[in-house]
Design an enzyme around this catalytic site. Sequence first.
Site, PDB file in Angstrom:
ATOM      1  CE1 TYR A 166      -3.534  -2.666   0.710  1.00  0.00           C
ATOM      2  CE2 TYR A 166      -2.167  -3.282   2.573  1.00  0.00           C
ATOM      3  CZ  TYR A 166      -3.206  -3.552   1.720  1.00  0.00           C
ATOM      4  OH  TYR A 166      -3.930  -4.693   1.890  1.00  0.00           O
ATOM      5  CG  ASP A 191     -11.262 -13.767   8.518  1.00  0.00           C
ATOM      6  OD1 ASP A 191     -10.284 -14.362   9.020  1.00  0.00           O
ATOM      7  OD2 ASP A 191     -11.154 -12.921   7.608  1.00  0.00           O
ATOM      8  CE  LYS A 198      -2.866 -10.990   9.332  1.00  0.00           C
ATOM      9  NZ  LYS A 198      -4.150 -10.387   9.008  1.00  0.00           N
TER      10      LYS A 198
HETATM   11  C1  LIG Z   1      -4.726 -10.492   7.638  1.00  0.00           C
HETATM   12  C2  LIG Z   1      -6.109 -10.988   7.513  1.00  0.00           C
HETATM   13  C3  LIG Z   1      -6.536 -11.715   6.373  1.00  0.00           C
HETATM   14  C4  LIG Z   1      -5.613 -11.939   5.197  1.00  0.00           C
HETATM   15  O1  LIG Z   1      -4.532 -12.744   5.518  1.00  0.00           O
HETATM   16  P1  LIG Z   1      -3.228 -12.739   4.560  1.00  0.00           P
HETATM   17  O2  LIG Z   1      -2.370 -13.803   5.171  1.00  0.00           O
HETATM   18  O3  LIG Z   1      -2.651 -11.372   4.673  1.00  0.00           O
HETATM   19  O4  LIG Z   1      -3.678 -13.052   3.202  1.00  0.00           O
HETATM   20  C5  LIG Z   1      -7.808 -12.191   6.359  1.00  0.00           C
HETATM   21  N1  LIG Z   1      -8.662 -11.975   7.375  1.00  0.00           N
HETATM   22  C6  LIG Z   1      -8.301 -11.290   8.473  1.00  0.00           C
HETATM   23  C7  LIG Z   1      -9.272 -11.115   9.574  1.00  0.00           C
HETATM   24  C8  LIG Z   1      -7.010 -10.760   8.580  1.00  0.00           C
HETATM   25  O5  LIG Z   1      -6.664 -10.056   9.658  1.00  0.00           O
END
Ligand SMILES: *Cc1c(COP(=O)(O)O)cnc(C)c1O
Length: 426
Positions: free
Chosen positions: A18, A247, A276
């Site tokens: 970005y 998520d 992550k």
């Molecule tokens: C960071 C993030 C993603 C994307 O993950 P990447 O590994 O960067 O592709 C998706 N959902 C949430 C909630 C995130 O914090």
Amino acid sequence: MDINEMLEFDKCHIWHPYTSMIDPLPVYPVRSADGVYIELETGEKLIDGMSSWWSTVHGYNNPLLNDAIKEQLEKMSHVMFGGFTHAPAVKLAQKLVDMTPGVLDRVFYCDSGSVSVEVAIKMALQYMQAKDKRHATKLATARGGYHGDTWHAMSVCDPVGGMHTLYEGRVPVQFFAPRPSIPFGGEWNDSEMDPLRELFEKRGSEIAAFIIEPVVQGASGMWIYHPQYLQGVRKLCDEYGILMIADEVATGFGRTGRMFACEWAGVTPDIMCLGKAITGGYMSFAAVMATSDVALTISSREPRSFMHGPTFMGNPLACAVANASLELVSQPHVLPRIAEIQKQMQLYLEPVRHMPCVADLRVLGAIAVVELRKPVDMARMQKLCVEEGVWIRPFGKLFYIMPQYIITDEQLAALCGAMVRILSHE
Ligand SMILES: *Cc1c(COP(=O)(O)O)cnc(C)c1O
């Protein structure tokens, strides 16, 4: 390599996230990282306040994680997952099935958080096809979310803060309910669910799944909301035959003070995205958990399989380091330590609450967010942080930290102290 040459080449040739290719934001060259410290090529040692975007929860250069990778490296660093399986992948799946709530017992491995969201969405769409719900091709979500940068993940990011206008007409148009408005710790009111009920009532037959970041909406605004909202979502999804996708890419593995943020609400989604911190921040890797109902329904109809299979699916190195990371995060002292980190951040950051530049202070688990009244100048703030010996990357009006779980009291005091000093001059 000469530092200035390195920076010059970087500036001319390498995209960073970005930022402009003409006038990029400055980058700091890192030499190494150990524990909570990031050491710059210029000699400064910074206390990491970001866990490299929620991921390096056990610290950098962690001996146990290093050993797990090294040991696996000598056996095999990779093998295709089509037609093969291996101990690291199976062990990890056992752990994930055990750790995650309730009936989530089917595991799909993929490459990154964004891809896990794509996979979850494809699962939901294939599930609806298998159920002959031909009109259920859309997604619903709440405003204020962030789910990644790939195509469908983008489509469920916040419509104002996200990238919708840039790709208008090409990003699929989804349904948006208002952002959950009642904060964590606020007084619950059943009317909070009215807009979502209305949406499901009107358009429910077109919706395959509702996707949300449980309790903490992260990268799109660091908003911490009332867990009862998730109970409302679960109930409405059940009532209207819509799948619920949690998520947990950012919130999973202890970050909010529970192993998974869904646990604050005692809710089990149909599909859960993990990423992550899953490898302790060592490798790009993610997992999608699904219920047997989702998995078996998809397989009950032609083509009788779920149509996704990345090259590096179930990568053994990633699985091995994830196994070590999950062992560390499951130790009995970890969640209590995160509760202490929360208490200490509340205490150390309390002085900012009444500063004129500050609009709000929110703390949950190992997340502390100072919302300012005006957007910050990122480059300037970051320079101040480096001068203070800490690594914090603010965005918009948000000056926030999500430290590593291994941070000591003294390091945390120093990190928060730096924030207080910087804000007192704003
Ligand atoms: C960071 C993030 C993603 C994307 O993950 P990447 O590994 O960067 O592709 C998706 N959902 C949430 C909630 C995130 O914090």
